[in-house]
Design a protein around this motif. Structure first.
Motif, PDB file in Angstrom:
ATOM      1  N   PRO A  25      47.894  89.745  55.372  1.00 28.10           N
ATOM      2  CA  PRO A  25      48.126  89.124  54.063  1.00 28.10           C
ATOM      3  C   PRO A  25      47.053  89.454  53.036  1.00 28.10           C
ATOM      4  O   PRO A  25      47.307  89.393  51.828  1.00 28.10           O
ATOM      5  CB  PRO A  25      48.153  87.628  54.390  1.00 28.10           C
ATOM      6  N   MET A  26      45.862  89.823  53.504  1.00 28.75           N
ATOM      7  CA  MET A  26      44.772  90.141  52.591  1.00 28.75           C
ATOM      8  C   MET A  26      44.960  91.517  51.950  1.00 28.75           C
ATOM      9  O   MET A  26      44.717  91.697  50.750  1.00 28.75           O
ATOM     10  CB  MET A  26      43.438  90.092  53.343  1.00 28.75           C
ATOM     11  N   PHE A  27      45.407  92.492  52.747  1.00 30.46           N
ATOM     12  CA  PHE A  27      45.457  93.861  52.259  1.00 30.46           C
ATOM     13  C   PHE A  27      46.877  94.393  52.057  1.00 30.46           C
ATOM     14  O   PHE A  27      47.058  95.391  51.371  1.00 30.46           O
ATOM     15  CB  PHE A  27      44.691  94.777  53.223  1.00 30.46           C
ATOM     16  N   PHE A  28      47.871  93.769  52.677  1.00 35.11           N
ATOM     17  CA  PHE A  28      49.264  94.183  52.527  1.00 35.11           C
ATOM     18  C   PHE A  28      50.065  92.965  52.066  1.00 35.11           C
ATOM     19  O   PHE A  28      50.794  92.348  52.844  1.00 35.11           O
ATOM     20  CB  PHE A  28      49.807  94.729  53.837  1.00 35.11           C
ATOM     21  N   PRO A  29      49.943  92.606  50.792  1.00 27.28           N
ATOM     22  CA  PRO A  29      50.592  91.376  50.323  1.00 27.28           C
ATOM     23  C   PRO A  29      52.102  91.378  50.440  1.00 27.28           C
ATOM     24  O   PRO A  29      52.725  90.304  50.415  1.00 27.28           O
ATOM     25  CB  PRO A  29      50.150  91.284  48.852  1.00 27.28           C
ATOM     26  N   ASP A  30      52.721  92.568  50.581  1.00 26.03           N
ATOM     27  CA  ASP A  30      54.170  92.605  50.741  1.00 26.03           C
ATOM     28  C   ASP A  30      54.595  92.524  52.206  1.00 26.03           C
ATOM     29  O   ASP A  30      55.791  92.596  52.519  1.00 26.03           O
ATOM     30  CB  ASP A  30      54.748  93.875  50.112  1.00 26.03           C
ATOM     31  N   TYR A 327      48.666 105.059  53.142  1.00 28.67           N
ATOM     32  CA  TYR A 327      48.125 103.722  53.402  1.00 28.67           C
ATOM     33  C   TYR A 327      46.832 103.406  52.650  1.00 28.67           C
ATOM     34  O   TYR A 327      46.424 102.247  52.581  1.00 28.67           O
ATOM     35  CB  TYR A 327      47.864 103.489  54.900  1.00 28.67           C
ATOM     36  N   VAL A 328      46.150 104.398  52.094  1.00 25.55           N
ATOM     37  CA  VAL A 328      44.797 104.169  51.600  1.00 25.55           C
ATOM     38  C   VAL A 328      44.777 103.322  50.333  1.00 25.55           C
ATOM     39  O   VAL A 328      43.772 102.664  50.028  1.00 25.55           O
ATOM     40  CB  VAL A 328      44.064 105.520  51.394  1.00 25.55           C
ATOM     41  N   ASP A 329      45.881 103.275  49.575  1.00 30.04           N
ATOM     42  CA  ASP A 329      45.911 102.452  48.367  1.00 30.04           C
ATOM     43  C   ASP A 329      45.751 100.967  48.675  1.00 30.04           C
ATOM     44  O   ASP A 329      45.434 100.170  47.781  1.00 30.04           O
ATOM     45  CB  ASP A 329      47.212 102.687  47.597  1.00 30.04           C
ATOM     46  N   HIS A 330      45.922 100.579  49.931  1.00 28.84           N
ATOM     47  CA  HIS A 330      45.759  99.172  50.314  1.00 28.84           C
ATOM     48  C   HIS A 330      44.303  98.808  50.586  1.00 28.84           C
ATOM     49  O   HIS A 330      43.999  97.629  50.781  1.00 28.84           O
ATOM     50  CB  HIS A 330      46.582  98.876  51.574  1.00 28.84           C
ATOM     51  N   TRP A 331      43.422  99.789  50.646  1.00 35.32           N
ATOM     52  CA  TRP A 331      42.076  99.524  51.139  1.00 35.32           C
ATOM     53  C   TRP A 331      41.002  99.678  50.072  1.00 35.32           C
ATOM     54  O   TRP A 331      40.952  98.905  49.136  1.00 35.32           O
ATOM     55  CB  TRP A 331      41.805 100.394  52.377  1.00 35.32           C
ATOM     56  N   TRP A 332      40.162 100.704  50.175  1.00 37.27           N
ATOM     57  CA  TRP A 332      38.938 100.777  49.389  1.00 37.27           C
ATOM     58  C   TRP A 332      38.980 101.940  48.404  1.00 37.27           C
ATOM     59  O   TRP A 332      39.877 102.780  48.453  1.00 37.27           O
ATOM     60  CB  TRP A 332      37.729 100.946  50.324  1.00 37.27           C
ATOM     61  N   TYR A 349      52.000  96.330  60.149  1.00 41.24           N
ATOM     62  CA  TYR A 349      52.718  96.239  58.876  1.00 41.24           C
ATOM     63  C   TYR A 349      54.100  96.871  58.998  1.00 41.24           C
ATOM     64  O   TYR A 349      55.114  96.281  58.609  1.00 41.24           O
ATOM     65  CB  TYR A 349      51.908  96.924  57.781  1.00 41.24           C
ATOM     66  N   GLU A 350      54.145  98.074  59.561  1.00 36.38           N
ATOM     67  CA  GLU A 350      55.419  98.774  59.672  1.00 36.38           C
ATOM     68  C   GLU A 350      56.368  98.069  60.634  1.00 36.38           C
ATOM     69  O   GLU A 350      57.561  97.931  60.353  1.00 36.38           O
ATOM     70  CB  GLU A 350      55.187 100.222  60.116  1.00 36.38           C
ATOM     71  N   PHE A 351      55.844  97.621  61.779  1.00 39.83           N
ATOM     72  CA  PHE A 351      56.733  96.994  62.759  1.00 39.83           C
ATOM     73  C   PHE A 351      57.261  95.651  62.255  1.00 39.83           C
ATOM     74  O   PHE A 351      58.465  95.386  62.312  1.00 39.83           O
ATOM     75  CB  PHE A 351      56.017  96.801  64.095  1.00 39.83           C
ATOM     76  N   LEU A 352      56.378  94.795  61.758  1.00 36.44           N
ATOM     77  CA  LEU A 352      56.816  93.471  61.304  1.00 36.44           C
ATOM     78  C   LEU A 352      57.726  93.578  60.084  1.00 36.44           C
ATOM     79  O   LEU A 352      58.655  92.775  59.926  1.00 36.44           O
ATOM     80  CB  LEU A 352      55.595  92.599  61.017  1.00 36.44           C
ATOM     81  N   SER A 353      57.495  94.576  59.234  1.00 31.50           N
ATOM     82  CA  SER A 353      58.396  94.796  58.100  1.00 31.50           C
ATOM     83  C   SER A 353      59.783  95.212  58.591  1.00 31.50           C
ATOM     84  O   SER A 353      60.801  94.778  58.046  1.00 31.50           O
ATOM     85  CB  SER A 353      57.830  95.866  57.166  1.00 31.50           C
ATOM     86  N   ALA A 354      59.825  96.041  59.641  1.00 31.25           N
ATOM     87  CA  ALA A 354      61.114  96.441  60.206  1.00 31.25           C
ATOM     88  C   ALA A 354      61.859  95.228  60.758  1.00 31.25           C
ATOM     89  O   ALA A 354      63.080  95.092  60.582  1.00 31.25           O
ATOM     90  CB  ALA A 354      60.914  97.489  61.295  1.00 31.25           C
ATOM     91  N   VAL A 355      61.131  94.342  61.435  1.00 30.74           N
ATOM     92  CA  VAL A 355      61.754  93.127  61.971  1.00 30.74           C
ATOM     93  C   VAL A 355      62.304  92.276  60.840  1.00 30.74           C
ATOM     94  O   VAL A 355      63.454  91.820  60.873  1.00 30.74           O
ATOM     95  CB  VAL A 355      60.744  92.326  62.809  1.00 30.74           C
ATOM     96  N   ALA A 356      61.492  92.056  59.805  1.00 28.83           N
ATOM     97  CA  ALA A 356      61.901  91.190  58.697  1.00 28.83           C
ATOM     98  C   ALA A 356      63.076  91.767  57.926  1.00 28.83           C
ATOM     99  O   ALA A 356      63.957  91.028  57.460  1.00 28.83           O
ATOM    100  CB  ALA A 356      60.719  90.965  57.756  1.00 28.83           C
ATOM    101  N   ASN A 357      63.125  93.100  57.820  1.00 31.79           N
ATOM    102  CA  ASN A 357      64.161  93.749  57.019  1.00 31.79           C
ATOM    103  C   ASN A 357      65.365  94.202  57.833  1.00 31.79           C
ATOM    104  O   ASN A 357      66.336  94.714  57.277  1.00 31.79           O
ATOM    105  CB  ASN A 357      63.569  94.961  56.289  1.00 31.79           C
ATOM    106  N   GLY A 358      65.281  94.046  59.164  1.00 31.88           N
ATOM    107  CA  GLY A 358      66.385  94.472  60.017  1.00 31.88           C
ATOM    108  C   GLY A 358      66.579  95.969  60.042  1.00 31.88           C
ATOM    109  O   GLY A 358      67.708  96.462  60.157  1.00 31.88           O
ATOM    110  N   THR A 359      65.467  96.715  59.944  1.00 35.51           N
ATOM    111  CA  THR A 359      65.535  98.172  59.938  1.00 35.51           C
ATOM    112  C   THR A 359      64.915  98.729  61.218  1.00 35.51           C
ATOM    113  O   THR A 359      64.291  98.003  61.993  1.00 35.51           O
ATOM    114  CB  THR A 359      64.811  98.747  58.711  1.00 35.51           C
ATOM    115  N   SER A 360      65.063 100.021  61.419  1.00 32.31           N
ATOM    116  CA  SER A 360      64.517 100.655  62.616  1.00 32.31           C
ATOM    117  C   SER A 360      63.011 100.865  62.484  1.00 32.31           C
ATOM    118  O   SER A 360      62.463 100.856  61.370  1.00 32.31           O
ATOM    119  CB  SER A 360      65.210 101.997  62.869  1.00 32.31           C
TER     120      SER A 360
END
Length: 394
Positions: A25-30, A327-332, A349-360
Motif C-alpha cells: 500500500p505504501m509503494f503500489f497504491p493501486d 516497476y521503477v516508477d513506484h520506487w526511488w 502486486y501482480e499476483f494479488l492484482s490478478a486475483v482481484a481482477n479475475g485475470t491470469s
C-alpha cells in the motif's frame, strides 16, 4: 474489496512475502487491499511470535481449516507440503500462490496442475519465480522481444552459492530427497530454467527446451544434526521427525548439477548450480548470445544489465533504475538501486492484482510444471547417462 490472505510458512519465504505485503500500500497504491488474516504452521508458540512480528491477525495449526476460509492461500512451506494444501485450496476455489519448485516430484506437480486446470482460469494459481520481476530481467526481455539480439545461438545460466561448503554445516530438510525432491537442482536450478523459458522460450526466439543432458553430484554424504549431543532424548528436526541419537543424517540430494540444453530452434545452452561454489553468495547469472548482440545479468549486480549491440567493441552496462524502466516508477529517483526484497513486492502486486481482477497470472502452475519437467529430465539423464526430452520424464 479487501482480500483475506492465509499464509502457510513463516520462516525465510514467509518473512519475504509478509514484508512484500506490508510494502504494497505504501509503494503500489493501486494494489488491492489485503488483510494478512491467518498464519499457518505447526508450532503454536513459534507461530504466535511470528504472527505478531509479521503482522498477521490470527494463527492456525490446521491448513485444512484455512484453505476455504480465505480469499487467497499462499503455500510457502517446504517442498514436501506443496501438493496437498495447494490442491485442497484449488478444489475449494481459492487462488493459490506456491513456492518453487512446484513439488518435490513430477508426479506431484502433475496432480497440482490437474487441480489448477479443474479450478478454471478465474482461480489464479501462481508459482513463485520471483526473478522474473527484477527490473533488469524485464528490460532484457524487452530487448529480446524487439529482436535486438537477432537469432539466438547460446544461452548460459548458472546459480552459485557456497552455504554448504563447510562439511559441518547442519543437516536440514533441503538435504533430504523425500522432503525436497532434489538439492541444488530443484532449489536453484528451477529458478534458472524458468528464467531461460521466460526470456527465450517463445517460438520466435529459441523455443522450448527440446532435450537435456545432465550430471548431478553430491560432495558431502552426511551432515551433523543441529544440537547433536545436547540431550539424551531423540531430537525433532524442521520436519518434526524424531531423529535417533546419531550425530549425523545422510544427504540424499545433489550438491551441484550441470546440464546441456538443446532448444527447438537449434540454439544450445548450458546450466549449472552449486551450493559448494566457494566465494559465491547468491550469484544467479544469465548470458544470451545472438547473431546481432548479447546480454548478461548477475543477481549480485541486480540493477545492471550488460548489453552488446551490433558492431560495438564491448558491452555497455545499463543501470536499470530510471523511472521508465519496469516497476521503477513506484520506487526511488534514478540511480537509487533496488534490492532482492523488491522482487517479492512486484511479484505480490501482480499476483494479488490478478486475483482481484479475475485475470491470469504468470508464472503460473503451468510454468511451474514446465520447469519441473526439465528438472526431472536432468535427473533422468544423469541416471541413464544419455540425452532425455522433458516429455520423456512423465
Amino acid at each position: 474489496m479487501t482480500l483475506s490472505v492465509g499464509v502457510l510458512g513463516y520462516r525465510f519465504m514467509g518473512k519475504a512475502h509478509a514484508n512484500a505485503m506490508a510494502r504494497l500500500p505504501m509503494f503500489f497504491p493501486d494494489a488491492p487491499a489485503i488483510d494478512r488474516h491467518v498464519l499457518v504452521g505447526r508450532d503454536e508458540r513459534a507461530l504466535s511470535e511470528a504472527a505478531d512480528r509479521l503482522g498477521f491477525a490470527s494463527i492456525s495449526t490446521d491448513w485444512e481449516a484455512v484453505v476455504d476460509d480465505v480469499d487467497v492461500f499462499y503455500n510457502l512451506g517446504p517442498n514436501h507440503v506443496h501438493a496437498e494444501p495447494s490442491i485442497a485450496a484449488l478444489e475449494a476455489g481459492t487462488p493459490v500462490f506456491c513456492e518453487k519448485p512446484l513439488a518435490p516430484t513430477l508426479e506431484e506437480a502433475e496432480r497440482m496442475i490437474e487441480a489448477s486446470r479443474e479450478a478454471g482460469d478465474d482461480v489464479p494459481a501462481g508459482c513463485a519465480f520471483n526473478y522474473r520481476f527484477v527490473p533488469a530481467i524485464r528490460y532484457a526481455k524487452g530487448l529480446l522481444e524487439a529482436g535486438e539480439l537477432g537469432e539466438i545461438h547460446h544461452v548460459r545460466g548458472r546459480y552459485l552459492q557456497d552455504w554448504l561448503v563447510d562439511p559441518d554445516a547442519p543437516w536440514s530438510w533441503r538435504n533430504d530427497k523425500e522432503l525436497a525432491g532434489s538439492g541444488a537442482l530443484g532449489d536453484l536450478g528451477a529458478h534458472t530454467i524458468d528464467l531461460v523459458r521466460f526470456l527465450v522460450g517463445s517460438d520466435d526466439l529459441a523455443g522450448e527446451i527440446e532435450r537435456v543432458s545432465g550430471h548431478l553430484q553430491t560432495f558431502v554424504e552426511e551432515r551433523p544434526v543441529e544440537g547433536a549431543g545436547t540431550s539424551a532424548e531423540p531430537r525433532a528436526t524442521e520436519d518434526d521427525k524424531a531423529v535417533e541419537r546419531d550425530d549425523t543424517r545422510p544427504v540424499t540430494v545433489d550438491d551441484a548439477y550441470t546440464a546441456q540444453l538443446a532448444f527447438e530452434s537449434g540454439a544450445m545452452g548450458t546450466l549449472e548450480a552449486s551450493r559448494f561454489a566457494t566465494g559465491h553468495k547468491n550469484d544467479h547469472t544469465i548470458e544470451i548470445h545472438g547473431s546481432e548482440g548479447s546480454l548478461r545479468f548477475s543477481l549480485e549486480r541486480m540493477n545492471e544489465l550488460e548489453v552488446l549491440r551490433g558492431d560495438a567493441r564491448g558491452y555497455e552496462t545499463v543501470l536499470v533504475t530510471d523511472e521508465d524502466d519496469p516497476y521503477v516508477d513506484h520506487w526511488w529517483p534514478p540511480g537509487h538501486v533496488l534490492g532482492w526484497e523488491h522482487t517479492f513486492v512486484h511479484e505480490n502486486y501482480e499476483f494479488l492484482s490478478a486475483v482481484a481482477n479475475g485475470t491470469s497470472f504468470e508464472p503460473s502452475f503451468e510454468d511451474g510444471l514446465a520447469a519441473q519437467r526439465v528438472l526431472a529430465a536432468i535427473e533422468t539423464s544423469d541416471e541413464r547417462r544419455t540425452w532425455v526430452a522433458p516429455d520423456e520424464s512423465s
